[in-house]
Design an enzyme around this catalytic site. Structure first.
Site, PDB file in Angstrom:
ATOM      1  N   PRO A 221       0.555  -1.529   0.040  1.00  0.00           N
ATOM      2  CA  PRO A 221       0.064   0.086   0.266  1.00  0.00           C
ATOM      3  C   PRO A 221       0.951   1.264  -0.034  1.00  0.00           C
ATOM      4  O   PRO A 221       1.768   1.144   0.697  1.00  0.00           O
ATOM      5  CB  PRO A 221      -0.235  -0.508   1.579  1.00  0.00           C
ATOM      6  CG  PRO A 221      -0.864  -1.599   1.678  1.00  0.00           C
ATOM      7  CD  PRO A 221       0.138  -2.153   1.072  1.00  0.00           C
ATOM      8  N   CYS A 222       0.731   1.881  -0.975  1.00  0.00           N
ATOM      9  CA  CYS A 222       1.481   3.542  -1.044  1.00  0.00           C
ATOM     10  C   CYS A 222       0.855   4.749   0.143  1.00  0.00           C
ATOM     11  O   CYS A 222       1.760   4.981  -0.151  1.00  0.00           O
ATOM     12  CB  CYS A 222       1.176   3.862  -2.446  1.00  0.00           C
ATOM     13  SG  CYS A 222      -0.214   4.537  -3.005  1.00  0.00           S
ATOM     14  N   GLN A 223      -0.351   4.298   0.770  1.00  0.00           N
ATOM     15  CA  GLN A 223      -0.765   5.290   1.187  1.00  0.00           C
ATOM     16  C   GLN A 223       0.469   6.441   2.265  1.00  0.00           C
ATOM     17  O   GLN A 223       0.595   7.312   2.418  1.00  0.00           O
ATOM     18  CB  GLN A 223      -2.113   5.610   1.932  1.00  0.00           C
ATOM     19  CG  GLN A 223      -3.153   5.498   1.072  1.00  0.00           C
ATOM     20  CD  GLN A 223      -3.168   3.987   0.124  1.00  0.00           C
ATOM     21  OE1 GLN A 223      -2.366   3.095   0.212  1.00  0.00           O
ATOM     22  NE2 GLN A 223      -4.360   3.695  -0.543  1.00  0.00           N
TER      23      GLN A 223
ATOM     24  N   PHE B  79       3.381   6.439   1.450  1.00  0.00           N
ATOM     25  CA  PHE B  79       4.420   7.229   1.691  1.00  0.00           C
ATOM     26  C   PHE B  79       3.664   8.891   0.544  1.00  0.00           C
ATOM     27  O   PHE B  79       4.381   9.151  -0.603  1.00  0.00           O
ATOM     28  CB  PHE B  79       5.682   6.639   0.515  1.00  0.00           C
ATOM     29  CG  PHE B  79       6.058   5.442   1.908  1.00  0.00           C
ATOM     30  CD1 PHE B  79       6.176   5.395   2.480  1.00  0.00           C
ATOM     31  CD2 PHE B  79       5.379   3.639   1.614  1.00  0.00           C
ATOM     32  CE1 PHE B  79       6.534   4.205   3.218  1.00  0.00           C
ATOM     33  CE2 PHE B  79       5.585   2.789   2.103  1.00  0.00           C
ATOM     34  CZ  PHE B  79       6.044   2.871   3.292  1.00  0.00           C
TER      35      PHE B  79
ATOM     36  N   ASN C 283       5.821   1.612  -6.573  1.00  0.00           N
ATOM     37  CA  ASN C 283       5.054   1.980  -5.570  1.00  0.00           C
ATOM     38  C   ASN C 283       4.940   4.246  -6.015  1.00  0.00           C
ATOM     39  O   ASN C 283       5.012   3.800  -6.881  1.00  0.00           O
ATOM     40  CB  ASN C 283       5.624   1.871  -3.601  1.00  0.00           C
ATOM     41  CG  ASN C 283       4.717   2.228  -2.509  1.00  0.00           C
ATOM     42  OD1 ASN C 283       4.828   3.260  -2.674  1.00  0.00           O
ATOM     43  ND2 ASN C 283       4.358   1.017  -2.242  1.00  0.00           N
TER      44      ASN C 283
END
Length: 350
Positions: free
Chosen positions: A81-83, A85, A121
């Site tokens: 999950p990229c949230q 960063f 990502n």
């Protein structure tokens, strides 16, 4: 080549890799609805709908070995999950437990010894912990200790056949030496950049709040009267700068940024980056480009702008399906990465 897809979401990366000719063998994701979507589209794969922290690496390795009797090479995909960063996440915190998900892949990589690894990502992941110990720095050290060679690059999805401007950070690692950056397919001197029209131009017209009888995912939420008036005053590619003053929110009158909110897409350009709220007219430039259709893009149209096949099955509500779509790796970009990995493997095995 076999694929294990960690943090698979609904399967954007898996779909692209399958189209490239790889064998989708195992998927894993904690999200229940994303897991249902994945399983509906990849019946050939074993799926773990669990928290990766609770999965034993030896158990997974045993299951993979049973499905890989011919001992074919393995690509391990880990698009965590990229949230935590993302620069768009103003509430991100070092205490966010999702920051450590990349650490969880170490024990699986050590156990499985995949020939290839793909990490995708948001741009900036590689810089978050540059001057201190953090998940990405630890991952790089781990790869070096495991004798992987790797490349890092920023991929623009429109340069890989996706009708969307979406920058992603990509790492490709191999046991067989450093790979080249996958060749771009679209842009100057290559195929023309694909556009919104190319992917959703043939969809039948619908109204806000309507569900098309031929495709239950060709649907979009209703709009209140104020937002209907706003979108009626928005030309193709336009935004609130085209509205009469009484339609502009007070907070926007003194703020010159965020012009994508309440905007319409342009037919002959790539779409802006789709987010998890791509169903919402007020949350980005997600208004339909046809000025006779006063609505946000439909869920199916959003999925096509992420290059999912027209018949891809989604599970859940409009909000849940849109979250799955916004979080996905664009299928066509994943396909091009898969083709590049296969080409590299064929060359090193000559």
């Amino acid at each position: 080549m076999k694929v294990i897809d960690f943090f698979s979401g609904c399967g954007g990366a898996s779909e692209g890799l399958r189209q490239a000719g790889l064998d989708i063998t195992i998927g894993l994701d904690f999200d229940k609805k994303a897991a249902e979507t994945y399983q509906a589209n990849f019946s050939e794969a074993l799926f773990y709908n669990v928290d990766i922290k609770e999965l034993n690496e030896k158990e997974l390795a045993k299951a993979f070995k049973a499905k890989n009797k011919n001992k074919e090479p393995l690509l391990l995909v880990a698009c965590a999950p990229c949230q935590p960063f993302s620069t768009q996440n103003k509430a991100k915190s070092e205490d966010d437990i999702r920051r450590t998900l990349l650490d969880e892949t170490h024990r699986f990589i050590a156990e499985l010894e995949p020939e290839y690894i793909l990490i995708e990502n948001v741009p900036g992941l590689q810089n978050i912990d540059k001057d201190k110990e953090g998940p990405y720095k630890r991952f790089i050290e781990f790869l070096n200790n495991q004798n992987y060679k790797f490349i890092e690059f920023i991929a623009k999805s429109e340069e890989y056949g996706v009708p969307q401007r979406r920058k992603r950070f990509v790492l490709l690692a191999s046991k067989f030496g450093q790979m080249p950056i996958p060749s771009k397919t679209h842009g100057e001197g290559l195929l023309p950049i694909v556009t919104v029209r190319d992917f959703i131009g043939s969809f039948p017209a619908i109204k806000a709040g309507e569900i098309h009888s031929d495709d239950l995912w060709h649907r979009c939420p209703t709009l209140n009267e104020r937002n209907l008036e706003r979108i009626r005053n928005t030309p193709e590619g336009g935004d609130r700068r085209h509205w009469p003053g009484h339609l502009i929110n007070e907070c926007h009158k003194k703020h010159s940024g965020h012009m994508d909110t309440y905007g319409r897409m342009s037919w002959d350009k790539p779409a802006p980056t789709l987010t998890t709220r791509c169903y919402s007219y007020s949350n980005g430039r997600f208004g339909h480009p046809d000025t006779t259709q006063h609505r946000a893009i439909s869920v199916r149209e959003a999925s096509r702008l992420q290059t999912f096949p027209k018949n891809f099955i989604f599970k859940g509500s409009v909000v849940e399906a849109s979250r799955q779509i916004g979080n996905a790796v664009p299928c066509e970009m994943a396909k091009q990465f898969g083709l590049s990995i296969l080409k590299h493997y064929e060359e090193v095995k000559k």
